[in-house]
Design an enzyme around this catalytic site. Sequence first.
Site, PDB file in Angstrom:
ATOM      1  N   SER A 171       0.806  -1.221   0.000  1.00 48.63           N
ATOM      2  CA  SER A 171       0.000   0.000   0.000  1.00 48.63           C
ATOM      3  C   SER A 171       0.842   1.277   0.000  1.00 48.63           C
ATOM      4  O   SER A 171       0.314   2.363  -0.198  1.00 48.63           O
ATOM      5  CB  SER A 171      -0.944   0.015   1.219  1.00 48.63           C
ATOM      6  OG  SER A 171      -0.194   0.047   2.426  1.00 48.63           O
ATOM      7  N   ARG A 172       2.154   1.127   0.187  1.00 45.62           N
ATOM      8  CA  ARG A 172       2.999   2.333   0.214  1.00 45.62           C
ATOM      9  C   ARG A 172       4.459   1.972  -0.059  1.00 45.62           C
ATOM     10  O   ARG A 172       4.827   0.800  -0.097  1.00 45.62           O
ATOM     11  CB  ARG A 172       2.900   3.034   1.574  1.00 45.62           C
ATOM     12  CG  ARG A 172       3.211   2.142   2.760  1.00 45.62           C
ATOM     13  CD  ARG A 172       2.932   2.865   4.063  1.00 45.62           C
ATOM     14  NE  ARG A 172       3.063   1.984   5.218  1.00 45.62           N
ATOM     15  CZ  ARG A 172       2.841   2.366   6.473  1.00 45.62           C
ATOM     16  NH1 ARG A 172       2.491   3.613   6.727  1.00 45.62           N
ATOM     17  NH2 ARG A 172       2.967   1.509   7.456  1.00 45.62           N
ATOM     18  N   LYS A 225      16.526  -9.783   7.935  1.00 47.69           N
ATOM     19  CA  LYS A 225      16.838  -9.715   6.509  1.00 47.69           C
ATOM     20  C   LYS A 225      17.953 -10.688   6.119  1.00 47.69           C
ATOM     21  O   LYS A 225      17.947 -11.229   4.999  1.00 47.69           O
ATOM     22  CB  LYS A 225      17.197  -8.280   6.120  1.00 47.69           C
ATOM     23  CG  LYS A 225      16.041  -7.294   6.262  1.00 47.69           C
ATOM     24  CD  LYS A 225      14.850  -7.696   5.405  1.00 47.69           C
ATOM     25  CE  LYS A 225      13.748  -6.649   5.407  1.00 47.69           C
ATOM     26  NZ  LYS A 225      12.615  -7.016   4.531  1.00 47.69           N
ATOM     27  N   TYR A 228      16.296  -6.060  12.756  1.00 45.57           N
ATOM     28  CA  TYR A 228      16.041  -5.891  11.322  1.00 45.57           C
ATOM     29  C   TYR A 228      17.111  -6.600  10.492  1.00 45.57           C
ATOM     30  O   TYR A 228      16.804  -7.321   9.539  1.00 45.57           O
ATOM     31  CB  TYR A 228      15.997  -4.406  10.988  1.00 45.57           C
ATOM     32  CG  TYR A 228      15.576  -4.091   9.571  1.00 45.57           C
ATOM     33  CD1 TYR A 228      14.236  -4.188   9.186  1.00 45.57           C
ATOM     34  CD2 TYR A 228      16.504  -3.696   8.609  1.00 45.57           C
ATOM     35  CE1 TYR A 228      13.836  -3.894   7.889  1.00 45.57           C
ATOM     36  CE2 TYR A 228      16.112  -3.401   7.310  1.00 45.57           C
ATOM     37  CZ  TYR A 228      14.779  -3.500   6.962  1.00 45.57           C
ATOM     38  OH  TYR A 228      14.393  -3.216   5.670  1.00 45.57           O
ATOM     39  N   ALA A 258      19.037  -9.073  11.408  1.00 47.10           N
ATOM     40  CA  ALA A 258      18.881 -10.522  11.585  1.00 47.10           C
ATOM     41  C   ALA A 258      17.733 -11.047  10.726  1.00 47.10           C
ATOM     42  O   ALA A 258      17.840 -12.110  10.094  1.00 47.10           O
ATOM     43  CB  ALA A 258      18.641 -10.853  13.056  1.00 47.10           C
ATOM     44  N   VAL A 282       0.814 -10.762   7.508  1.00 48.38           N
ATOM     45  CA  VAL A 282       1.603 -11.889   7.015  1.00 48.38           C
ATOM     46  C   VAL A 282       2.278 -12.686   8.127  1.00 48.38           C
ATOM     47  O   VAL A 282       2.695 -13.829   7.909  1.00 48.38           O
ATOM     48  CB  VAL A 282       2.657 -11.441   5.982  1.00 48.38           C
ATOM     49  CG1 VAL A 282       1.982 -10.860   4.745  1.00 48.38           C
ATOM     50  CG2 VAL A 282       3.662 -10.470   6.576  1.00 48.38           C
TER      51      VAL A 282
END
Length: 246
Positions: A13-14, A158, A154, A156, A63
Amino acid sequence: MLNGKVAVVTGASRGIGRAVVLKLAGEGATVIVNYNGSKERAEEVKKEIEAAGGKAEIRQCNVSDFSACEEMFKEIISTFGSVDILVNNAGITRDGLLMKMSEEDYDAVLNTNLKGTFNCIRFVARQMIKQRGGRIINMASVSGVLGNAGQANYSASKAGVIGLTKSVARELASRGVTVNAVAPGFVNTEMTEVLSDKVKEGATAQIPLGKFGEPEDIANAVAFLASDEAGYITGQVLNVDGGMAM
């Protein structure tokens, strides 16, 4: 071109996700704009795609919720007959130094960014195997390649996405399904707008091309990996970072 293809993009959505669905729809795909909390923005993206002559639908799903992902993909496959492209873009940040990071902030980022990617692949893989073809593109990050102070959770998550990408690529390759990751660097989105000028200047100094990227730069890379031209590429991480991780 992606005419006749059905593409699901999470967190669309963005920001980068929005740019990705606009690009894929522009290439002819029917796109499913997944969102979690921002229905109004998702509706705006849908209208923008339709105004340009494209096809889009919106679907709400967190998700990180295993069962919710199962229900969403069951409904999408029942409605559209296939899922040809999955772009796992949904992601959040809860930045902070490790010594001060709460368990809640660590878990929230891992659950959305890594578990959410697993959940979506889990419920699309069977259909793609049945079709004997498909494209899965996972959104990693330069932070998952290099690490980044203040982003232990973050980075970890990714880095985990990169490992997941390579493993699933090996599992699905024999069925004609490719699985790749795109690792953006610093991109001009709402996520980076909140950074101070000092932080932005420091980040820019680390980028050989000397500037932040745009969401469209990432969308172009995703569209390539989703195309027939990328049919012999799998298990790879495409850094789109202005040279940061070279």
